[in-house]
Enzyme design. Sequence first.
Site, PDB file in Angstrom:
ATOM      1  N   HIS A 152       0.731  -1.156  -0.037  1.00 39.64           N
ATOM      2  CA  HIS A 152       0.037   0.022  -0.125  1.00 39.64           C
ATOM      3  C   HIS A 152       0.918   1.255  -0.062  1.00 39.64           C
ATOM      4  O   HIS A 152       0.549   2.380  -0.678  1.00 39.64           O
ATOM      5  CB  HIS A 152      -0.861   0.214   1.236  1.00 39.64           C
ATOM      6  N   GLU A 153       1.812   1.342   0.868  1.00 35.63           N
ATOM      7  CA  GLU A 153       2.873   2.459   1.018  1.00 35.63           C
ATOM      8  C   GLU A 153       3.697   2.575  -0.483  1.00 35.63           C
ATOM      9  O   GLU A 153       3.883   3.575  -0.701  1.00 35.63           O
ATOM     10  CB  GLU A 153       3.614   2.298   2.208  1.00 35.63           C
ATOM     11  N   HIS A 179       2.117   4.603  -2.702  1.00 31.29           N
ATOM     12  CA  HIS A 179       2.070   6.206  -2.780  1.00 31.29           C
ATOM     13  C   HIS A 179       3.694   6.248  -3.164  1.00 31.29           C
ATOM     14  O   HIS A 179       3.808   7.347  -3.619  1.00 31.29           O
ATOM     15  CB  HIS A 179       1.959   6.452  -1.231  1.00 31.29           C
TER      16      HIS A 179
END
Length: 404
Positions: free
Chosen positions: A87-88, A91
């Site tokens: 998920h990170e 980003h």
Amino acid sequence: MDEHRTASAPASPAARQQPRERGSGIPLGRIAGVPISLAPSWLLLAALITITYGQYLSSRSEQLTLTTGLAVGFGFVVCLLVSVLLHELGHAVTSRHSGIGVRGITLEMLGGYTEMEREAPRPGIELYVSLAGPVVSLVLGLLAAGAAAILPPGGIAETFAFQLALSNIVVAVFNALPGLPLDGGRALQALVWKLTGDPNTGRIVAGWVGRLLALATAAVAVLLLFSPLVKGYFGVLFTLLVALTMWVGAGQAIRHAKVVGNLPPFSARELAHPVVALTASTPLSEADRIAALGEGERRPVVAVVDSAGSLQGFVHGASARAVPAERRPWVPLGDVTRRIDPEHVLPGDLRGADLLAAIRDDPGGDYLVVTGEDVHGVLRGAELVSLVAPNRRPRRPTVRRNST
């Protein structure tokens, strides 16, 4: 829960190629040059989930011992950790693709955060980077759901895949809610920014919506407490902890918006004091006299150069002021000079929130302002802090990282 934060931009090409190591957390290594850290708080949550999930699995099957259940529970925790990391990385990858550097990723008890080097330059980029994480979580959830659908029903593997799918989908949906510090809050900030032309207005609106969402999350926790379908207090306490974290994060966003609103509309180059170059052997009293000749709106800062004219550092104000008047003719500048380190060099075009973030580790320090090989002067961090918050004294770091 997930968020992405902004930190200072490195001041030199070397710093961009080799991001500074994070000062907190357990280092796990690097992925594509991005430092990955694990917050100690994650270990507590990992233990709680392992025990809770292991007991749940062992209670469902008479053939599954508690030890085996705990082992499967720990495996589930590791899969969750990998899910949060991906998920990170969503980003981080989109941030780099948009020209925004990444300082590091930290995985913590309630999720994780990606620390950016600077703010997004346009609302479209802010929206793009913000939604990347929830999209990754949604894809992982759908893949796990597909695996659960084809696995034999009732087995450990099917239950494992279903729980993994559910957790990732919940993370995707929850993080898409339009309130800071969630990813959806950054997306809302970008939309308000696009409509108003002011990123600060977007931050304030998303911060207040985040507070409302925090209150709603706390209300859900209270309802769960009185629900006959919920057994135990782990889920209730976890939901309350999420609500508290959201409230604190939303409040920080609102306060940050107020601070940024007080920032002067000038770049680091425009705020920098001019430089008077002298050699290290020059007496401090003589440097005082020369600097006083330029006394006016912005008193010059004395810099120390070598015999070839290369800049070595500048006089540290606190150290120079500590020298008594009677000794100043005998103290050379070299004794009160602080050498330049990469963490105290700022690009001349830095301004606004990015400028404030750049000095956050040492808000009372002095910073050399440059553009390429051109030296514009020295920015006094304490002066910038006084412009933003007149009643606030700059915090000095407990450990100095620059040499004298």
